[in-house]
Enzyme design. Structure first.
Site, PDB file in Angstrom:
ATOM      1  N   LYS A  64       0.805  -1.209   0.000  1.00  0.00           N
ATOM      2  CA  LYS A  64       0.000   0.000   0.000  1.00  0.00           C
ATOM      3  C   LYS A  64       0.849   1.274   0.000  1.00  0.00           C
ATOM      4  O   LYS A  64       0.656   2.169  -0.827  1.00  0.00           O
ATOM      5  CB  LYS A  64      -0.881  -0.048   1.253  1.00  0.00           C
ATOM      6  CG  LYS A  64      -1.697   1.149   1.491  1.00  0.00           C
ATOM      7  CD  LYS A  64      -2.270   1.082   2.880  1.00  0.00           C
ATOM      8  CE  LYS A  64      -1.161   1.217   3.912  1.00  0.00           C
ATOM      9  NZ  LYS A  64      -1.580   1.875   5.149  1.00  0.00           N
ATOM     10  N   THR A  65       1.775   1.329   0.924  1.00  0.00           N
ATOM     11  CA  THR A  65       2.582   2.544   1.028  1.00  0.00           C
ATOM     12  C   THR A  65       3.430   2.734  -0.219  1.00  0.00           C
ATOM     13  O   THR A  65       3.640   3.838  -0.693  1.00  0.00           O
ATOM     14  CB  THR A  65       3.476   2.486   2.271  1.00  0.00           C
ATOM     15  OG1 THR A  65       2.670   2.161   3.389  1.00  0.00           O
ATOM     16  CG2 THR A  65       4.145   3.820   2.512  1.00  0.00           C
ATOM     17  N   ASP A 252      -4.568   8.040   2.696  1.00  0.00           N
ATOM     18  CA  ASP A 252      -4.107   6.771   3.234  1.00  0.00           C
ATOM     19  C   ASP A 252      -5.146   6.248   4.227  1.00  0.00           C
ATOM     20  O   ASP A 252      -5.834   7.039   4.869  1.00  0.00           O
ATOM     21  CB  ASP A 252      -2.771   7.038   3.950  1.00  0.00           C
ATOM     22  CG  ASP A 252      -2.072   5.755   4.350  1.00  0.00           C
ATOM     23  OD1 ASP A 252      -2.408   4.699   3.790  1.00  0.00           O
ATOM     24  OD2 ASP A 252      -1.192   5.819   5.222  1.00  0.00           O
ATOM     25  N   GLU A 253      -5.250   4.966   4.377  1.00  0.00           N
ATOM     26  CA  GLU A 253      -6.155   4.368   5.380  1.00  0.00           C
ATOM     27  C   GLU A 253      -7.568   4.935   5.288  1.00  0.00           C
ATOM     28  O   GLU A 253      -8.156   5.341   6.290  1.00  0.00           O
ATOM     29  CB  GLU A 253      -5.616   4.609   6.801  1.00  0.00           C
ATOM     30  CG  GLU A 253      -4.190   4.160   7.029  1.00  0.00           C
ATOM     31  CD  GLU A 253      -4.071   2.673   7.329  1.00  0.00           C
ATOM     32  OE1 GLU A 253      -5.025   1.917   7.013  1.00  0.00           O
ATOM     33  OE2 GLU A 253      -3.026   2.260   7.844  1.00  0.00           O
ATOM     34  N   ARG A 674      -0.194  -9.648  10.611  1.00  0.00           N
ATOM     35  CA  ARG A 674       1.055  -8.980  10.997  1.00  0.00           C
ATOM     36  C   ARG A 674       2.223  -9.948  10.861  1.00  0.00           C
ATOM     37  O   ARG A 674       3.372  -9.562  10.867  1.00  0.00           O
ATOM     38  CB  ARG A 674       1.027  -8.486  12.459  1.00  0.00           C
ATOM     39  CG  ARG A 674      -0.001  -7.433  12.797  1.00  0.00           C
ATOM     40  CD  ARG A 674      -0.004  -6.282  11.876  1.00  0.00           C
ATOM     41  NE  ARG A 674      -0.991  -6.482  10.832  1.00  0.00           N
ATOM     42  CZ  ARG A 674      -1.028  -5.784   9.706  1.00  0.00           C
ATOM     43  NH1 ARG A 674      -0.135  -4.859   9.469  1.00  0.00           N
ATOM     44  NH2 ARG A 674      -1.942  -6.026   8.793  1.00  0.00           N
TER      45      ARG A 674
END
Length: 858
Positions: A64-65, A252-253, A674
Site C-alpha cells: 500500500k505505502t 491513506d487508510e 502482521r
DNA sequence: CCAACCAGATTTTTT
DNA sequence: ATCTGGTTGG
C-alpha cells in the site's frame, strides 16, 4: 521526535520542472520509468491511473505505502503537478513521516517540497490558521488536547450548576467529539441527540463550549476539520482556491475516515454532487443529513467556476486516490465510518476500483488462516489475498489452564526462538486489551527478556510535558486561562482552589483573562499575605520571562522557565521511581524545540506533531495491543487471549452487536496478517479480570479458522491444557463446530488428551484438574507481587529500550542487602541472590525477582 | 493547604 | 485488584 516541514523550505525539485524528470527520460526508452519496475500489474495500475477517482483496496501486506509513494513520484515525474499541488493525507504522524521518508528515497530532496503531505489534523490546522479570523480565532490559536477539553467542559458544567457526578465532563467531551466527527456544528446536532445530556442541555453546552473556545483563542482537534468545512461552505471562493491548488489528492487508510474527514475530502476533491434527496445514502445517517449543505455548496461552486475571472480556468479536480482496506477497519468505535470505503464508488461516480491482492508478507498458511477468518464477515468489499510464498508453518492454537501459564508458555517459546538465532525485534505479542500486558511484562522481567511496550500514553500527554507546555503557553498567550490554571500552583505555591476561584470571579467580572486578574488582585488585599506574595511572584516571573523572550533563544528560555519556576527542582526532589524519567522527558522536550524557529512555531505544532519516537533499536520483544499493531509486521507473532468476552470483546458485542463482532473479527485478521512466518494463537481457560478469576471459553474465532492451516498444540508452559477441567466445556473441542477435517497429529493428540485426561500427569481428568488447580493456587500466591507491579504502569518511566539486559550468565556483582534502583520498581534492597537473579524487596513495589542487569546500585 | 481515605470504573487510540 | 478522582479531616 518532532518533525515538521516548513512550506518555505521547498527545495530540491524546481517547481516549474517535473521532479525526477531525468529518471523518467532515461527510462522512457526502455520499459518505463525506473520506479515502476518491480510493481505488479495491479500496483502499476494504481500508480498510473492518474485521472478521476481511484479506490485502491489494498489488503494487508500488499504494498500500500509503496503504491502511494510511487504514485506521487509518478505524478511529479510526469509533470502532472508540482509538489505543492499534491494533497496527501494520513492519519498519524508516523505514517506521514514514513511516506516522506520513502519519497525522499525515491526522489532525493524533493520531499521537502511536499508541503501538503501530513495528517488530516495538521493540514486541517494549517488551513484553519490561514483563515482563522473566519472562525473567530487568531492565527496563533492554541490546539487543546483532550485533557484541556475536559477541564474546560467541567468549568462549563459547574457554571451551569450541573452535577458533574451524574453528567461527567468526559461524557460530554465524548458526545461533542462524536458530533464533530460527524461534521455537526452545534446548530446541526439533531435535537433528540442534543437532549440526551443533562436533561436537554447537551446542545446548549456544545454551543457555549464553542463560544468559550473562541474567547480562549483555542480549537480542539475536531475543530481543525470542522471549522475548515464550515469555512469552505460559507466561502466558496476560498474553497475554490484550494480545489484549484490541489490537482491530486491522496488518502491513506481511507477505511478509517470519519464523516467530517469524508466531507472535508469531498469538498476539496470537488466530486460532482448527488441529488440531495433524503434517500441519497441508504442506512447512513437517519438524522437530517449533514451532507446536504456540503452537496449544495459543492455543486454551487462547481457550477460557477467563472465567478472568479482572475483565476486560471482550471476545472474542478476529481483526481482523488484513496487507499484502504475495509478488512482492516478497526476504529469504528471512535467515529470511523467503514461505509466511507464501502460506498466509495457511489460517492465518487466513475471511480476506478483496484484491488491489490498479492500479499508479499506472510506465508501461505498464515494468509489462508487470516483470509478464512475474515471471510466470515458480511459487510465487506471482498478481496482474496494470495501469496507466492511457501506454505510455511501452520498457525498454531494453544490452550492453557490460565493466563499465567499462557504467559509462561509464550515466554518459553520466545526463548526457544531466540536460541534458534532469531532477533527479538522480530517477535511481537499482540493483545486485545492492555491489561493483558502486565502478565507478560511480569514474566519477561523475571526471565530477563528484553521487551518494549508500544503504545500507551503519548509523550505530550505526560503530566510533566503538559506542565512545561503550559508555562510556555502562558508566556506566549496571556489569555490562555487553561494553561495558567494548570501551572499556577505547580510546583506548590500555596495557591489553592480558593485563590483560583477568586481569580475566576475577578476575571469574569471584568472580562479579562485569569493572568490579568491575578495581576490586579495582587494589588488589592483580597488575598491573605502569603498567597498574595506567591501570586505576585508568579506574575512578576511571567513578566520577566516575556521580556526575556525577545532576547533569548526559545530553547534557552524554556530551560530558564523550568529552572526558575522551580519545576525542575520539584522533580529533582521527588524520590519516586519515575522522577528521573520525567526529568529526562523534560530535557527531551527542550531538545525537541530546537527543530522549530521560535516559541510560537513550536507551540503551534507541538500538539499535532509530537509523538514518541520509536525508541532505541535494542533487540527486544514488542508488546502491544492489536490496534497499535496495525501497519507493523514481524516474523513471529503471538496472539494470546483468544477467549469469548475478551476477544471478541463482550463490551463491543453488547454495544455494537453484529457490527461490533465484525470489527473484532477484523481485528483478528489484522493480528494474523502482521505475521510473516509464524503466527501463534493462545487461549486460556481461566483468566483474572478485574481481580476476580473467571472461567472462559475459547473464542468463536478459533472455530472460524480453516482446519487445514492450523495446528493444535499443547501448551509448553510445563503443564497440559488437557483434562476435563476447562477444556471439556469449550465449544472449541466440539468436532462438529470445528469441522471434521482435522487430522493433524496435534489435533489427534489433543483429542486423545481430552478423552484420557491431562497429558502430562497421565491420570484421569479429575487428577489433571487438581494438579492444575494447585498450580493455580501457587501462582495466585504471587498475587501481591502482581498488584504492586501495576503501580508502576502509570509512570512515564518507560523510556523505551531502557529495560535491556546487558549481560547474563555471570555471577551477580550485587551483595545481600545492597541498596538498588530499578527503572520500573524504584528503590529496594537485595534480599536474595541466585546467580544473576536477584530477589529484591522494593520500597513501593514489594518483593520481586529481577535479573541483575535491570538494576543499578542506588 | 495537604494527607489520608473512599467510591466508581475499568477496550481499543489519533490528533 | 487497582487506579483515579473527589471528599474529608487535620
Amino acid at each position: 521526535m518532532i518533525r515538521m516541514t516548513e512550506p518555505s523550505k521547498i527545495t530540491g525539485v524546481p517547481d516549474h520542472q517535473p521532479a525526477a524528470g531525468g529518471i523518467a527520460a532515461r527510462a522512457r526508452a526502455s520499459v518505463g520509468p525506473k520506479y515502476l519496475t518491480g510493481l505488479n500489474p495491479e500496483q502499476r495500475d494504481a500508480v498510473e491511473t492518474l485521472d478521476g477517482p481511484v479506490l485502491v483496496l489494498a489488503g494487508a501486506g500488499t504494498g500500500k505505502t509503496r503504491v502511494l509513494t510511487t504514485r506521487i513520484a509518478h505524478i511529479l515525474s510526469q509533470g502532472r503537478a508540482r509538489p505543492s499541488e499534491i494533497l496527501s493525507v494520513t492519519f498519524t504522524n508516523k505514517a506521514a513521516r514514513e511516506m516522506k521518508h520513502r519519497l525522499g528515497q525515491m526522489l532525493g530532496q524533493a520531499v521537502e517540497g511536499m508541503p501538503w503531505l501530513g495528517t488530516f489534523h495538521s493540514i486541517g490546522g494549517r488551513i484553519l490558521r490561514t483563515h482563522a479570523e473566519l472562525a473567530q480565532l487568531k492565527s496563533n490559536f492554541t490546539v487543546l488536547d483532550t485533557d484541556d477539553q475536559v477541564r474546560l467542559l467541567k468549568q462549563l458544567l459547574q457554571a451551569d450548576n450541573i452535577d458533574d457526578k451524574r453528567w461527567p465532563a468526559r461524557m460530554l467531551a465524548g458526545l461533542i467529539d462524536g458530533w464533530k466527527n460527524r461534521g455537526l456544528t452545534p446548530s446541526q446536532v439533531p435535537a433528540g441527540e442534543a437532549a440526551v445530556f443533562a436533561n436537554g442541555k447537551g446542545g446548549k453546552l456544545y454551543a457555549s463550549y464553542q463560544e468559550r473556545l473562541k474567547i480562549l483563542n483555542a480549537a480542539d482537534f475536531g475543530d481543525l476539520l470542522l471549522e475548515d468545512i464550515r469555512i469552505f461552505r460559507e466561502h466558496p471562493d476560498i474553497l475554490r482556491q484550494y480545489q484549484q491548488r490541489f490537482k491530486y489528492i491522496l488518502v491513506d487508510e481511507y477505511q478509517d475516515t470519519n464523516v467530517a474527514q469524508y466531507l472535508w475530502l469531498r469538498l476539496l476533491s470537488q466530486a460532482p454532487a448527488k441529488p440531495a434527496s433524503p434517500t441519497v445514502i441508504p442506512g447512513r445517517l437517519e438524522e437530517p443529513n449533514p451532507e446536504s449543505g456540503d452537496e449544495s455548496s459543492a455543486r454551487d461552486s462547481g457550477s460557477a467556476p467563472s465567478a472568479h475571472p482572475g483565476m486560471t480556468a482550471v476545472g474542478p479536480t476529481k483526481n482523488i486516490c484513496c487507499v484502504g482496506d475495509d478488512d482492516q477497519s478497526i476504529y469504528g468505535w471512535r467515529g470511523a465510518e467503514v461505509d466511507n470505503i464501502l460506498r466509495f464508488d457511489h460517492d465518487f461516480p466513475g471511480a476506478k476500483v483496484i484491488r491489490l491482492e498479492r500479499n508479499y508478507r506472510s506465508t501461505g498458511h498464515i494468509l489462508a488462516a487470516a483470509s478464512h477468518l475474515i471471510a466470515h464477515n458480511e459487510g465487506r468489499l471482498g478481496k482474496t489475498l494470495r501469496t507466492e510464498d511457501q506454505d510455511g508453518e501452520k498457525v498454531t492454537v494453544t490452550g492453557s489452564w490460565d493466563s499465567e501459564e499462557e504467559a509462561r508458555g509464550i515466554g518459553e517459546e520466545i526463548e526457544q526462538i531466540q536460541r534458534q538465532g532469531e532477533k527479538l525485534n522480530e517477535i511481537a505479542i499482540l493483545v486485545r486489551a492492555s491489561y493483558q500486558m502486565r502478565e507478560f511484562e511480569d514474566r519477561f522481567v523475571t526471565l530477563g527478556l528484553p521487551y518494549r511496550v508500544i503504545g500507551g500514553p503519548r509523550f505530550y500527554e505526560r503530566a510533566e510535558i503538559r506542565d512545561a507546555l503550559a508555562y510556555l503557553r502562558v508566556i506566549n498567550s496571556p489569555a490562555d486561562d487553561l494553561a495558567f490554571e494548570r501551572i499556577v500552583n505547580v510546583p506548590k505555591r500555596g495557591l489553592g482552589d480558593a485563590t483560583v476561584q477568586m481569580l475566576h470571579d475577578h476575571a469574569r467580572k471584568r472580562r479579562i483573562p485569569l493572568f490579568e486578574a491575578a495581576r490586579a488582585v495582587v494589588e488589592t488585599d483580597e488575598l491573605k499575605p502569603k498567597a498574595r506574595g506567591s501570586l505576585r511572584d508568579v506574575v512578576a516571573q511571567f513578566d520577566r520571562w516575556r521580556a526575556q523572550r525577545e532576547v533569548t533563544a526559545h530553547t534557552d528560555l524554556a530551560q530558564i522557565v523550568l529552572d526558575e519556576s522551580g519545576y525542575t527542582e520539584m522533580w529533582q526532589k521527588d524520590r519516586s521511581a519515575d522522577a528521573a524519567g520525567r526529568l529526562e522527558n523534560l530535557k527531551e522536550l527542550v531538545r525537541s524545540m530546537e527543530e522549530f524557529e521560535n516559541l510560537q512555531g513550536f507551540l503551534e505544532h507541538i500538539s499535532l506533531v509530537m509523538d514518541r519516537d520509536s525508541g532505541a533499536d535494542e533487540d527486544a520483544v514488542s508488546l502491544m495491543t492489536l490496534h497499535s499493531a496495525k501497519g507493523l509486521e514481524f516474523d513471529n507473532v503471538f496472539l494470546p487471549g483468544w477467549e469469548e468476552g475478551l476477544f471478541p470483546s463482550q463490551r463491543t458485542l453488547d454495544e455494537q452487536g453484529r457490527a461490533g463482532l465484525e470489527e473484532e473479527r477484523r481485528l483478528g485478521h489484522v493480528g494474523l496478517t502482521r505475521a510473516r512466518r509464524r503466527a501463534k494463537i493462545y487461549f486460556a481457560t481461566n483468566r483474572r479480570i478485574h481481580g476476580t478469576w473467571s472461567t472462559t471459553i475459547p473464542s468463536r474465532f478459533l472455530d472460524e479458522l480453516p482446519a487445514a492451516n492450523v495446528e493444535i498444540t499443547e501448551s509448553k508452559g510445563g503443564s497440559a491444557w488437557g483434562g476435563t477441567g476447562g477444556y471439556g466445556a469449550s465449544r472449541f473441542d466440539d468436532m462438529e463446530a470445528f469441522g471434521s477435517t482435522y487430522s493433524t497429529p496435534g489435533w489427534q493428540r489433543a483429542q486423545a488428551n481430552r478423552n484420557k485426561g491431562g497429558s502430562r500427569n497421565g491420570g484421569g481428568g479429575r487428577g489433571g484438574f487438581e494438579e492444575e488447580a494447585s498450580n493455580f493456587s501457587s501462582s495466585s500466591s504471587s498475587g501481591p507481587d502482581f498488584g504492586s507491579f501495576s503501580s508502576r504502569r502509570r509512570g512515564p518511566l518507560t523510556i523505551e529500550g531502557e529495560l535491556v539486559a546487558k549481560s547474563t550468565g555471570t555471577t551477580s556483582e550485587f551483595s545481600l542487602s545492597d541498596r538498588v534502583f530499578h527503572q520500573k520498581f524504584g528503590y529496594g534492597r537485595v534480599t536474595r541472590i541466585d546467580g544473576n537473579k536477584l530477589t529484591i524487596a522494593f520500597d513501593k513495589a514489594g518483593e520481586k525477582k529481577v535479573v541483575d542487569s535491570f538494576v543499578q546500585r542506588a
